[in-house]
Design a protein around this motif. Structure first.
Motif, PDB file in Angstrom:
ATOM      1  N   UNK A 182       0.816  -1.227   0.000  1.00 10.50           N
ATOM      2  CA  UNK A 182       0.000   0.000   0.000  1.00 10.50           C
ATOM      3  C   UNK A 182       0.849   1.277   0.000  1.00 10.50           C
ATOM      4  N   UNK A 183       1.823   1.432   0.920  1.00 11.69           N
ATOM      5  CA  UNK A 183       2.665   2.631   0.850  1.00 11.69           C
ATOM      6  C   UNK A 183       3.501   2.695  -0.432  1.00 11.69           C
ATOM      7  N   UNK A 184       3.917   1.540  -0.917  1.00  9.11           N
ATOM      8  CA  UNK A 184       4.696   1.518  -2.166  1.00  9.11           C
ATOM      9  C   UNK A 184       3.860   2.070  -3.327  1.00  9.11           C
ATOM     10  N   UNK A 185       2.582   1.682  -3.375  1.00  8.95           N
ATOM     11  CA  UNK A 185       1.698   2.174  -4.444  1.00  8.95           C
ATOM     12  C   UNK A 185       1.470   3.680  -4.324  1.00  8.95           C
ATOM     13  N   UNK A 186       1.283   4.158  -3.096  1.00  9.71           N
ATOM     14  CA  UNK A 186       1.087   5.600  -2.893  1.00  9.71           C
ATOM     15  C   UNK A 186       2.287   6.359  -3.449  1.00  9.71           C
ATOM     16  N   UNK A 187       3.471   5.883  -3.098  1.00 15.76           N
ATOM     17  CA  UNK A 187       4.676   6.581  -3.551  1.00 15.76           C
ATOM     18  C   UNK A 187       4.832   6.493  -5.070  1.00 15.76           C
ATOM     19  N   UNK A 305       2.266  13.432   1.608  1.00 12.43           N
ATOM     20  CA  UNK A 305       2.545  14.656   0.851  1.00 12.43           C
ATOM     21  C   UNK A 305       3.207  15.707   1.747  1.00 12.43           C
ATOM     22  N   UNK A 306       2.685  15.818   2.966  1.00 12.17           N
ATOM     23  CA  UNK A 306       3.236  16.789   3.917  1.00 12.17           C
ATOM     24  C   UNK A 306       4.683  16.449   4.272  1.00 12.17           C
ATOM     25  N   UNK A 307       4.935  15.148   4.509  1.00 10.71           N
ATOM     26  CA  UNK A 307       6.300  14.721   4.855  1.00 10.71           C
ATOM     27  C   UNK A 307       7.266  14.981   3.702  1.00 10.71           C
ATOM     28  N   UNK A 308       6.790  14.720   2.474  1.00  8.00           N
ATOM     29  CA  UNK A 308       7.628  14.960   1.280  1.00  8.00           C
ATOM     30  C   UNK A 308       7.976  16.442   1.184  1.00  8.00           C
ATOM     31  N   UNK A 309       6.984  17.281   1.418  1.00  8.30           N
ATOM     32  CA  UNK A 309       7.200  18.733   1.330  1.00  8.30           C
ATOM     33  C   UNK A 309       8.232  19.177   2.367  1.00  8.30           C
ATOM     34  N   UNK A 310       8.118  18.633   3.583  1.00  9.31           N
ATOM     35  CA  UNK A 310       9.070  18.969   4.648  1.00  9.31           C
ATOM     36  C   UNK A 310      10.483  18.517   4.296  1.00  9.31           C
ATOM     37  N   UNK A 311      10.574  17.314   3.697  1.00 11.10           N
ATOM     38  CA  UNK A 311      11.895  16.803   3.297  1.00 11.10           C
ATOM     39  C   UNK A 311      12.514  17.694   2.221  1.00 11.10           C
ATOM     40  N   UNK A 312      11.666  18.145   1.298  1.00  6.18           N
ATOM     41  CA  UNK A 312      12.148  19.031   0.232  1.00  6.18           C
ATOM     42  C   UNK A 312      12.683  20.329   0.849  1.00  6.18           C
ATOM     43  N   UNK A 313      11.930  20.884   1.808  1.00  6.41           N
ATOM     44  CA  UNK A 313      12.345  22.122   2.479  1.00  6.41           C
ATOM     45  C   UNK A 313      13.695  21.927   3.163  1.00  6.41           C
ATOM     46  N   UNK A 314      13.815  20.798   3.864  1.00  9.67           N
ATOM     47  CA  UNK A 314      15.050  20.534   4.588  1.00  9.67           C
ATOM     48  C   UNK A 314      16.245  20.418   3.635  1.00  9.67           C
TER      49      UNK A 314
END
Length: 318
Positions: A182-187, A305-314
């Motif tokens: 499931x997480x693999x498909x989301x990504x 999506x939120x975690x990805x955005x935070x990682x991008x910011x970092x």
């Protein structure tokens, strides 16, 4: 379980452990004990003994484990067997030594034989051969169940075991090498959308049926069982409904807003054709899941999506 009782949640940083912590905190339990793997290596017998002697918890939720998908399970077979055996043996034994009032051990639905009838009833345990790819993990989890039973038989410990179905939730693992489906498909769908790719390739025929449960529901069930269940026999925890991998993929594609097509790679393994738990025992006790798959997917996708955005910011700041 009283609000002031000392409760140790092993594996509190994982998807399940963190969900249990959130639920306990929201319910008003104030005396929670946790240790990160950096602070306490649960494979280290002496370290675990010292921890229990110092902390003397009243209740233990054993949600710590080395986990992963098909690839990870099949690649690191020794690690999955050794680490999980050590973790559960150390905690279960020390819970006995420290006179813990009650312990809940969380297993996995992969403990059931590969060819067991569906839906999977609790009594099918050890009635046939296991799925080869994750046999080491399954063997470790079966050992944990049997440890709980043995400490109950020999020492009268109130140690119970619950077998959750496939889980997803906050703090899930989205690494394509080691994650679950499931997480693999989301990504995969999210990245394909970002890159404007024409298609997403999915392993297998898309026909296997799987049951998915939100980790927050499992946390809720875990606390319910800690309060209401005292039997030696294991108990299944699931939703009692399943969905095909292709249906799941369509649901995620639609949610992510990916316009391309889905391509099935039939050269890849499907795994078990169907895996669903019989949860009638849990339903009879009066507990049912609350989070629908569609609603749960919306929650975890927003989180992703939120975690990805935070990682991008970092990464920009570094």
């Amino acid at each position: 379980m009283h609000f002031s009782d000392k409760i140790y949640v092993a594996g509190h940083r994982g998807m399940v452990g963190s969900a249990i912590i959130r639920k306990l905190t929201a319910a008003g339990y104030t005396n929670l004990v946790t240790r990160s793997s950096r602070e306490l290596d649960l494979r280290d017998q002496q370290a675990v003994a010292d921890f229990f002697e110092t902390e003397q918890p009243d209740y233990v939720f054993l949600a710590a484990a080395k986990v992963g998908g098909i690839v990870a399970n099949n690649t690191w077979r020794a690690d999955f067997l050794y680490d999980n055996l050590m973790i559960e043996a150390n905690i279960i034994h020390q819970a006995y030594v420290a006179n813990v009032k009650k312990l809940l051990f969380l297993g996995s639905s992969c403990i059931y034989p590969k060819m067991a009838p569906q839906p999977l009833k609790e009594e099918y345990l050890l009635s046939g051969y296991l799925e080869q790819t994750n046999e080491p993990y399954a063997i470790a989890k079966i050992a944990g169940i049997k440890l709980c039973e043995a400490y109950r038989d020999q020492h009268g410990c109130n140690f119970i075991s619950a077998m959750p179905t496939n889980l997803y939730g906050y703090n899930d693992n989205y690494d394509l090498q080691s994650s679950h489906v499931l997480p693999a498909l989301i990504r995969k769908f999210h990245e394909a959308k970002e890159r404007n790719e024409p298609q997403v390739v999915i392993w297998g025929t898309g026909s296997p049926l799987r049951e998915f449960m939100h980790a927050d529901d499992l946390a809720d069930a875990s606390i319910f069982l800690m309060k209401n269940y005292n039997d030696k026999a294991t108990i299944n925890v699931g939703v009692g409904e399943d969905i095909s991998i292709i249906q799941l993929a369509e649901m995620i594609r639609e949610m992510v807003g990916f316009e391309g097509r889905i391509v099935l790679d039939a050269t890849r393994p499907d795994g078990t054709p169907r895996k669903i738990l019989d949860v009638s025992k849990l339903h009879r006790l009066g507990w049912r899941h609350k989070i629908s798959l569609r609603e749960g997917l919306r929650q975890v996708y927003a989180d992703f999506v939120e975690k990805r955005a935070n990682e991008m910011q970092e990464s920009i700041h570094h």
